[in-house]
Scaffold this active site. Structure first.
Site, PDB file in Angstrom:
ATOM      1  N   HIS A   1       0.785  -1.157   0.053  1.00 31.27           N
ATOM      2  CA  HIS A   1       0.092  -0.083   0.153  1.00 31.27           C
ATOM      3  C   HIS A   1       0.863   1.257  -0.232  1.00 31.27           C
ATOM      4  CE1 HIS A   1      -3.268  -2.598   1.152  1.00 31.27           C
ATOM      5  NE2 HIS A   1      -4.066  -1.864   0.932  1.00 31.27           N
TER       6      HIS A   1
ATOM      7  N   LYS B   1      -1.081   5.005   4.651  1.00 34.86           N
ATOM      8  CA  LYS B   1      -1.975   3.988   5.428  1.00 34.86           C
ATOM      9  C   LYS B   1      -1.753   4.070   6.926  1.00 34.86           C
ATOM     10  CE  LYS B   1      -4.196  -0.396   4.812  1.00 34.86           C
ATOM     11  NZ  LYS B   1      -5.295   0.164   4.939  1.00 34.86           N
TER      12      LYS B   1
HETATM   13  P1  NAP Z   1      -8.139  10.036   3.893  1.00 33.98           P
HETATM   14  O1  NAP Z   1      -7.727  10.631   2.387  1.00 33.98           O
HETATM   15  O2  NAP Z   1      -7.229  10.496   5.101  1.00 33.98           O
HETATM   16  O3  NAP Z   1      -9.769  10.632   4.143  1.00 33.98           O
HETATM   17  C1  NAP Z   1     -10.274  10.395   5.527  1.00 33.98           C
HETATM   18  C2  NAP Z   1     -11.055  11.905   5.550  1.00 33.98           C
HETATM   19  O4  NAP Z   1     -11.761  11.627   6.655  1.00 33.98           O
HETATM   20  C3  NAP Z   1     -10.205  12.994   5.978  1.00 33.98           C
HETATM   21  O5  NAP Z   1     -10.718  14.080   5.265  1.00 33.98           O
HETATM   22  C4  NAP Z   1     -10.220  13.252   7.509  1.00 33.98           C
HETATM   23  O6  NAP Z   1     -10.221  14.471   7.809  1.00 33.98           O
HETATM   24  C5  NAP Z   1     -11.819  12.679   7.371  1.00 33.98           C
HETATM   25  N1  NAP Z   1     -12.279  12.456   8.900  1.00 33.98           N
HETATM   26  C6  NAP Z   1     -11.473  11.927  10.056  1.00 33.98           C
HETATM   27  N2  NAP Z   1     -12.367  11.854  11.139  1.00 33.98           N
HETATM   28  C7  NAP Z   1     -13.664  11.981  10.725  1.00 33.98           C
HETATM   29  C8  NAP Z   1     -14.897  12.321  11.358  1.00 33.98           C
HETATM   30  N3  NAP Z   1     -14.952  11.793  12.684  1.00 33.98           N
HETATM   31  N4  NAP Z   1     -16.046  12.728  10.531  1.00 33.98           N
HETATM   32  C9  NAP Z   1     -15.836  13.113   9.153  1.00 33.98           C
HETATM   33  N5  NAP Z   1     -14.633  12.846   8.672  1.00 33.98           N
HETATM   34  C10 NAP Z   1     -13.565  12.649   9.374  1.00 33.98           C
HETATM   35  O7  NAP Z   1      -8.228   8.371   3.846  1.00 33.98           O
HETATM   36  P2  NAP Z   1      -8.803   7.470   2.558  1.00 33.98           P
HETATM   37  O8  NAP Z   1      -7.441   6.874   1.872  1.00 33.98           O
HETATM   38  O9  NAP Z   1      -9.946   8.215   2.161  1.00 33.98           O
HETATM   39  O10 NAP Z   1      -9.379   6.198   3.515  1.00 33.98           O
HETATM   40  C11 NAP Z   1     -10.085   6.489   4.639  1.00 33.98           C
HETATM   41  C12 NAP Z   1     -10.459   4.944   5.166  1.00 33.98           C
HETATM   42  O11 NAP Z   1     -10.924   4.004   4.372  1.00 33.98           O
HETATM   43  C13 NAP Z   1      -9.035   4.215   5.936  1.00 33.98           C
HETATM   44  O12 NAP Z   1      -9.336   3.520   6.893  1.00 33.98           O
HETATM   45  C14 NAP Z   1      -8.660   3.411   4.659  1.00 33.98           C
HETATM   46  O13 NAP Z   1      -8.048   2.388   5.066  1.00 33.98           O
HETATM   47  C15 NAP Z   1      -9.926   2.955   4.167  1.00 33.98           C
HETATM   48  N6  NAP Z   1     -10.195   2.453   2.826  1.00 33.98           N
HETATM   49  C16 NAP Z   1     -11.027   1.314   2.865  1.00 33.98           C
HETATM   50  C17 NAP Z   1     -11.201   0.764   1.275  1.00 33.98           C
HETATM   51  C18 NAP Z   1     -12.183  -0.199   1.310  1.00 33.98           C
HETATM   52  O14 NAP Z   1     -12.345  -0.749   0.159  1.00 33.98           O
HETATM   53  N7  NAP Z   1     -12.847  -0.898   2.487  1.00 33.98           N
HETATM   54  C19 NAP Z   1     -10.558   1.352   0.405  1.00 33.98           C
HETATM   55  C20 NAP Z   1      -9.651   2.442   0.506  1.00 33.98           C
HETATM   56  C21 NAP Z   1      -9.496   3.002   1.672  1.00 33.98           C
HETATM   57  P3  NAP Z   1      -8.651  14.847   8.378  1.00 33.98           P
HETATM   58  O15 NAP Z   1      -7.754  14.638   7.051  1.00 33.98           O
HETATM   59  O16 NAP Z   1      -8.872  16.426   8.616  1.00 33.98           O
HETATM   60  O17 NAP Z   1      -8.204  14.014   9.414  1.00 33.98           O
END
Ligand code: NAP
Length: 249
Positions: free
Chosen positions: A134, A138
């Site tokens: 990854h 992450k």
């Molecule tokens: P990211 O770009 O860091 O996005 C997360 C966003 O959520 C950021 O804007 C963050 O704000 C915000 N956030 C944090 N706490 C919050 C809350 N309580 N309420 C509302 N928004 C909040 O991360 P990402 O790459 O999109 O990934 C997000 C999650 O999905 C991770 O856990 C990742 O491992 C997972 N994921 C899962 C899959 C799947 O298929 N299941 C695929 C890809 C990713 P700040 O930046 O200000 O903290």
């Protein structure tokens, strides 16, 4: 009738992709976009029927507590779920029996198939190990997908009473043989330039089999997210894994 959807983590990489995908669907209506610092009560005032949560392992439980206890279905991509967190979600759902929750370690349809194929194949090979790769931003290792794959493989091998995998290692540096989940070792690579990749390597006398899935772009997760939104509204209780909403018989 459209399904009213709210995206949590709306400014994040996955959240932004979800907003684009939902906007293009005539049966879905995007009613709220919430990121860190925004008022979660918007979920109620916008009459959201489903939230899609792609936030952070430290934030997701607070969001689910609020949504489920306000009668809102949840589709969760945020990773880092252990047995304790799942038990807590089940408790909230038991108190709100009409609410559905889909928690999917991976929304890539190809990734779900890779996990299924790996579990199936593992019954026929002496050994199996997982390498997950990854991007370096992450937070959790091993990935939720790798953990789930290891659990599925362990279950599949237990069901046919497979012998333990041979391993003559008697001395090793910490971490050299990866993290053990169930019976399966997982090796985690973090490198810039990568998105989300996983290879399951199976081996036996005279042959190996590699099953590999590559997420090249986050848009690849969207068909799975949309399937989750449409399915969760008519599936009360906890559904763990998107495979439960796919016809894989
Ligand atoms: P990211 O770009 O860091 O996005 C997360 C966003 O959520 C950021 O804007 C963050 O704000 C915000 N956030 C944090 N706490 C919050 C809350 N309580 N309420 C509302 N928004 C909040 O991360 P990402 O790459 O999109 O990934 C997000 C999650 O999905 C991770 O856990 C990742 O491992 C997972 N994921 C899962 C899959 C799947 O298929 N299941 C695929 C890809 C990713 P700040 O930046 O200000 O903290």
């Amino acid at each position: 009738m459209t399904i009213k959807v709210a995206v949590l983590g709306s400014k994040g990489r996955m959240g932004a992709e979800c907003i684009k995908a939902i906007a293009g669907q005539s049966d879905l209506e995007l009613v709220a976009q919430i990121d860190l610092g925004d008022d979660i009560h918007q979920l109620v005032s916008s009459q959201a029927q489903v939230i899609v949560d792609f936030t952070h392992p430290d934030s997701v439980m607070g969001n689910l507590d609020f949504a489920i206890n306000n009668g809102i279905n949840v589709v969760v991509g945020t990773t880092g779920f252990d047995d304790q967190k799942l038990a807590q979600v089940k408790t909230w759902l038991a108190n709100n029996p009409t609410v559905g929750a889909l928690i999917a370690p991976n929304f890539g349809l190809g990734a779900v198939l890779m996990m299924q194929f790996a579990a199936q194949a593992s019954k026929y090979f002496e050994s199996v190990e997982i390498v997950e790769l990854h991007h370096p931003n992450k937070a959790d290792a091993p990935s939720g997908t790798a953990t789930r794959t290891a659990e599925m493989i362990t279950q599949a091998r237990t069901s046919v009473a497979k012998e333990p995998m041979p391993d003559a290692t008697t001395s090793a540096l910490d971490g050299a043989r990866g993290a053990l989940v169930g019976d399966v070792r997982i090796h985690s690579v973090r490198l810039r330039g990568l998105v989300a990749h996983q290879e399951v390597i199976l081996g036996d006398t005279g042959e190996t089999l590699s099953i590999r899935h590559d997420s090249i772009d986050r848009s690849g997760f969207m068909p799975g997210v949309l399937l989750g939104i449409r399915s969760v509204v008519s599936t009360p209780g906890l559904t763990f894994g998107l495979e439960n909403f796919m016809d894989l018989a």
